[in-house]
Design a protein around this motif. Structure first.
Motif, PDB file in Angstrom:
ATOM      1  N   GLY A 145       0.433  -1.470  -0.315  1.00 10.21           N
ATOM      2  CA  GLY A 145       0.136  -0.053   0.116  1.00 10.21           C
ATOM      3  C   GLY A 145       0.510   1.492  -0.156  1.00 10.21           C
ATOM      4  N   LYS A 146       2.081   0.959  -0.241  1.00  6.78           N
ATOM      5  CA  LYS A 146       3.311   2.015   0.239  1.00  6.78           C
ATOM      6  C   LYS A 146       3.583   2.424  -0.984  1.00  6.78           C
ATOM      7  N   ILE A 147       3.188   2.034  -2.508  1.00  8.06           N
ATOM      8  CA  ILE A 147       3.575   2.453  -3.591  1.00  8.06           C
ATOM      9  C   ILE A 147       4.165   4.012  -3.926  1.00  8.06           C
ATOM     10  N   ASP A 148       3.129   4.050  -3.674  1.00 10.04           N
ATOM     11  CA  ASP A 148       2.977   6.086  -4.064  1.00 10.04           C
ATOM     12  C   ASP A 148       4.108   6.415  -3.547  1.00 10.04           C
TER      13      ASP A 148
ATOM     14  N   ARG B  43       9.282   9.286  -3.128  1.00 10.92           N
ATOM     15  CA  ARG B  43      10.659   9.438  -2.331  1.00 10.92           C
ATOM     16  C   ARG B  43      11.611   9.575  -3.302  1.00 10.92           C
ATOM     17  N   ILE B  44      11.533   8.290  -4.283  1.00 10.04           N
ATOM     18  CA  ILE B  44      13.063   8.476  -5.755  1.00 10.04           C
ATOM     19  C   ILE B  44      12.345   9.451  -6.043  1.00 10.04           C
ATOM     20  N   GLY B  45      11.077   9.715  -6.403  1.00 10.97           N
ATOM     21  CA  GLY B  45      11.324  11.065  -8.083  1.00 10.97           C
ATOM     22  C   GLY B  45      12.062  12.242  -7.188  1.00 10.97           C
ATOM     23  N   ASP B  46      11.079  12.889  -6.210  1.00  9.61           N
ATOM     24  CA  ASP B  46      11.599  13.912  -5.023  1.00  9.61           C
ATOM     25  C   ASP B  46      12.995  14.478  -4.292  1.00  9.61           C
TER      26      ASP B  46
ATOM     27  N   ALA C 257      16.126  10.952  -4.261  1.00 14.88           N
ATOM     28  CA  ALA C 257      16.583   9.995  -4.423  1.00 14.88           C
ATOM     29  C   ALA C 257      17.233  10.347  -5.620  1.00 14.88           C
ATOM     30  N   ALA C 258      16.191  10.158  -7.005  1.00 14.37           N
ATOM     31  CA  ALA C 258      16.747  10.630  -8.138  1.00 14.37           C
ATOM     32  C   ALA C 258      17.439  11.838  -8.511  1.00 14.37           C
ATOM     33  N   PRO C 259      17.781  12.697  -8.328  1.00 17.94           N
ATOM     34  CA  PRO C 259      18.613  13.734  -8.207  1.00 17.94           C
ATOM     35  C   PRO C 259      19.319  13.714  -7.392  1.00 17.94           C
ATOM     36  N   LEU C 260      19.764  13.028  -6.223  1.00 14.02           N
ATOM     37  CA  LEU C 260      20.778  12.735  -5.189  1.00 14.02           C
ATOM     38  C   LEU C 260      21.554  11.724  -6.436  1.00 14.02           C
ATOM     39  N   PHE C 261      21.403  11.220  -7.641  1.00 15.44           N
ATOM     40  CA  PHE C 261      21.739   9.904  -8.082  1.00 15.44           C
ATOM     41  C   PHE C 261      22.925  10.642  -9.097  1.00 15.44           C
TER      42      PHE C 261
END
Length: 112
Positions: free
Chosen positions: A18-21, A26-29, A31-35
């Motif tokens: 139930g926590k996919i959104d 969290r990844i989009g906002d 992690a991805a920029p930090l990658f």
């Protein structure tokens, strides 16, 4: 990073049911920029769907690195980044498990 010798990393995350959104956010906002900040190249992000086209609790993404050594250094810097620490521990747990594999494109792959 040249496309001739970069390597790719396929990462699969299972969200807490139930926590996919929340995981995608969290990844989009965060992690991805930090990658990118830490030398990784974002290739793509996907949510797995079931036979009816409904999202499951699985997030899959691919990042590229200049080499395996570069991948190791990038991940060390990412995990130590205070921005990620704050995002990761500010709120609910959204990841149940994660796997990572390195993959190399074939000669006939359009993505190299």
């Amino acid at each position: 990073m040249t496309s001739d010798n970069r390597i790719f990393e396929l990462r699969t995350y299972e969200a807490v049911p139930g926590k996919i959104d929340a995981l995608v956010s969290r990844i989009g906002d965060h992690a991805a920029p930090l990658f990118e900040k830490h030398g990784m190249t974002n290739i793509g992000f996907w949510v797995q769907t079931d036979d009816d086209g409904k999202p499951t609790d699985t997030l899959i993404y691919v990042v590229a690195h200049a080499s395996r050594e570069a991948a190791k250094k990038s991940w060390e810097a990412f995990w130590a980044d205070p921005e990620w620490t704050a995002a990761r521990f500010n709120g609910e747990q959204v990841t149940a498990s994660a796997t990572s594999v390195f993959i190399e494109p074939t000669e006939f792959s359009k993505l190299r």
